[in-house]
Design a protein around this motif. Sequence first.
Motif, PDB file in Angstrom:
ATOM      1  N   ALA A   1       0.876  -1.365   0.276  1.00 30.23           N
ATOM      2  CA  ALA A   1       0.498   0.301  -0.013  1.00 30.23           C
ATOM      3  C   ALA A   1       0.772   1.126  -0.055  1.00 30.23           C
TER       4      ALA A   1
ATOM      5  N   VAL B   1       2.786   1.841  -3.425  1.00 31.60           N
ATOM      6  CA  VAL B   1       1.794   1.967  -4.544  1.00 31.60           C
ATOM      7  C   VAL B   1       1.065   3.632  -4.422  1.00 31.60           C
ATOM      8  N   ALA B   2       1.273   3.860  -2.720  1.00 31.78           N
ATOM      9  CA  ALA B   2      -0.085   5.060  -2.878  1.00 31.78           C
ATOM     10  C   ALA B   2       1.311   6.999  -2.755  1.00 31.78           C
TER      11      ALA B   2
ATOM     12  N   TYR C   1       1.467   8.459  -5.960  1.00 33.24           N
ATOM     13  CA  TYR C   1       0.127   9.826  -5.986  1.00 33.24           C
ATOM     14  C   TYR C   1       0.671  10.724  -5.686  1.00 33.24           C
ATOM     15  N   THR C   2       0.337  12.009  -5.859  1.00 35.01           N
ATOM     16  CA  THR C   2       0.387  13.691  -5.065  1.00 35.01           C
ATOM     17  C   THR C   2       0.362  13.214  -3.377  1.00 35.01           C
TER      18      THR C   2
ATOM     19  N   MET D   1      -3.513  17.991   1.664  1.00 34.70           N
ATOM     20  CA  MET D   1      -3.259  16.852   1.763  1.00 34.70           C
ATOM     21  C   MET D   1      -3.968  16.540   0.386  1.00 34.70           C
ATOM     22  N   GLY D   2      -3.243  15.855  -0.262  1.00 34.66           N
ATOM     23  CA  GLY D   2      -3.578  14.706  -1.511  1.00 34.66           C
ATOM     24  C   GLY D   2      -3.944  13.737  -1.221  1.00 34.66           C
ATOM     25  N   PRO D   3      -4.432  12.793  -2.508  1.00 29.76           N
ATOM     26  CA  PRO D   3      -5.044  12.188  -2.520  1.00 29.76           C
ATOM     27  C   PRO D   3      -3.859  10.462  -2.061  1.00 29.76           C
TER      28      PRO D   3
ATOM     29  N   TYR E   1      -1.856  11.025   0.583  1.00 24.93           N
ATOM     30  CA  TYR E   1      -1.638  11.291   2.076  1.00 24.93           C
ATOM     31  C   TYR E   1      -2.107  10.054   3.235  1.00 24.93           C
ATOM     32  N   PHE E   2      -3.619  10.102   3.006  1.00 21.83           N
ATOM     33  CA  PHE E   2      -4.389   9.280   3.770  1.00 21.83           C
ATOM     34  C   PHE E   2      -3.687   7.645   3.172  1.00 21.83           C
ATOM     35  N   PRO E   3      -3.775   7.041   2.045  1.00 21.44           N
ATOM     36  CA  PRO E   3      -3.085   5.958   2.324  1.00 21.44           C
ATOM     37  C   PRO E   3      -1.887   5.698   2.418  1.00 21.44           C
TER      38      PRO E   3
ATOM     39  N   MET F   1      -0.518   6.793   4.995  1.00 18.03           N
ATOM     40  CA  MET F   1      -0.904   6.667   6.268  1.00 18.03           C
ATOM     41  C   MET F   1      -1.449   5.464   7.135  1.00 18.03           C
TER      42      MET F   1
ATOM     43  N   GLY G   1      -1.449   2.858   5.163  1.00 18.55           N
ATOM     44  CA  GLY G   1       0.168   1.859   4.854  1.00 18.55           C
ATOM     45  C   GLY G   1       0.771   1.551   5.920  1.00 18.55           C
TER      46      GLY G   1
ATOM     47  N   ASP H   1     -10.551   9.448  -5.947  1.00 18.94           N
ATOM     48  CA  ASP H   1     -10.879  10.255  -5.383  1.00 18.94           C
ATOM     49  C   ASP H   1     -11.703  11.680  -5.660  1.00 18.94           C
TER      50      ASP H   1
ATOM     51  N   GLU I   1      -8.281  12.121  -9.112  1.00 20.39           N
ATOM     52  CA  GLU I   1      -7.006  10.818  -9.151  1.00 20.39           C
ATOM     53  C   GLU I   1      -7.367  10.222  -8.326  1.00 20.39           C
TER      54      GLU I   1
END
Lengths: 154, 507
Positions: free
Chosen positions: A29, A32-33, A36-37, A44-46, A48-50, A52, A54, B185, B190
Amino acid sequence: MTNDGSKAVAGLSPDWFGGVIVVAIGTLAVAVASTYTLGTAENMGPGYFPVMLGVLTICFGVGILVVDTRKRSEGVARPALRPLLVITSAILIFAAVVDTLGLAPACFLAALISTFADKNNQPRRALVLAAVLATLAVLTFKYALGVPAEVFTW
Amino acid sequence: MVNAGDLWSGLTLLFSFEALLYCFIGVALGTFVGVLPGIGAMTAIALLLPITYQLEPITSLVMLAGIYYGTQYGGSTASILLNMPGTPTTAVTCLDGYPMMKQGRGGVALLITAISSFIGSIIGTVALALFAPPLAQIAISFGSAEYLSLVVLGLLAVVLFSEGSVFRSLAAISIGALLGTVGIDINTGEQRFTFGLLSLYDGVALTAVALGIFGLAEVIANVGQVEERGPAQRISLRSMLPTGDDWPRSLKAALRGTAIGSFFGVLPGAGGVMASFMSYALEKRVSKNSAEFGHGAIEGIAGPEAANNANAQTAFIPTLTLGLPGDAVMALIVSAMMIQGVTPGPSFLHTNPALFWALVFSFVIGNAMLLVLNIPLVGLWVRLLNIPYRTLYPAIVVLICCGIYSVGTSVADVVTVAVMGVLGYGMRLLRFAAAPLLLGFVLGPLMEEHFRRALLLSSGHLSTFVSSWISVVILGAVVLMVLSVVVRQFRSRRQAAVGPSPADEEL
């Protein structure tokens, strides 16, 4: 023997196996994440949360490996391979067939195949059961509930 | 606060033919799946989710709720007649219900459990009516930071009360949350974790996850395992009449059970299983003839049955006022509500008072319907129990296939169910609880949104989470819970070294 009486697979500890899998999922996770930005905390970009999540997953996986393996729990229960393979195939056959052959054949096949999972099911009864279930399913889903599916697509 | 106008609009909203019909369908279905071991409220609700999209909010909510508390009535039927629980919360009822059956008092057991369930439900509903409005009033001032802390608290509570190790449940939650991030998202457009697959653009289907991890995995695990049962005996209405001091004993037990169940229902994660077990333990401890327990003590069934029903009703308190589902089934109901455009949470009571009160009144009506279904009509369910599992499970498989296909006629969804089924089965083998995963899946996106908003408003400062006193209190509770878990681990490790203590043998 495990707690529910099923036989255990020798040597395989559910704690080690489970912990390793969890860490692997977490690492995957994050890997891959992080492509992303990520953005900043304020914005927060897309990714950030994933990322975290992971990282948390990895931590929890480590927790399983460190803490749970201390208890000497019994081995992994032996998987019921026949039900697992048969039932999963039944669902996949339904998926493969429902658009090309129609709802009725798909239900029939899914029911019929799934009866093989229990060795006590006799062939003739299984055929009758599958036919009855397919009919009931079509009546319920196509006619009573109005699902837009073709009954037979030949 | 509550005003009579809201109550009246609630009543008029409920008393439409459609709403009452679906209330009946819901409770009847709930009893049905409750009676049958091997299929539960989760599968039933997941299968019916697609249908609810076409119904009015009140109708679908009333039906789904009816299934939820209806299962608590039906489950005891199998426990008493066949020594096999229809739902996990009625497992305790086997202990004294089945012996009563063997003593020829099965009818009495069925009647007493139905009435105890009714008592538990009605009092639980009253608690809901009394406590939800003030609680919503407090919660309405919650900002994103407070809300996030609350969700974290709720999830931790689930972890604490879940079977299995703490870390496993936590891992399940975070993996579920990761699964919830799959798709496009909303904020940036994205793609996340879609790997170019068109079918994943909208994310993983909730119904597919629920049906796969719970329904399918359950079938795979149960095939060939569920023992052949002997035919269930017929029960006559006359045999149901209680004798002697059955009434006072069960009434007192039911009231005590209701108190326990109402308490546990409010706590996220605790669940009916804990409530019913605690009630049994309490009854045994306060009974004057505790030796009778395990051999047909009527308190042993009255208490737990009242407890699990009270639990089912008060579970709506945190769900409706805070938007915090206490277990996986509730999470599904929350999702159903959100899809309907009704968001459970502090503002729910404020913006939809009629809906709230209609639901509360539906609980009263639903439970009355259940009383009729479970006493005079109990013979119907008894006959159902004679179907062998090997005939039942293909029906469940077909139901799952058609059910998921009916959501969007998407083959991809069906494949997802298969994948989730394998995942769910794997989790069982490795002793992971499945409910935390679904909770993470449902609550993850919500948490992300609140997290993002809280940080946006505070310009990136994490101190926002301790800036309001509500948030501090909640986070304090989180810390306390974490500490208690750690203490529990230490104590069990010490005991493992020392050996079991006499206190453990009391239950």
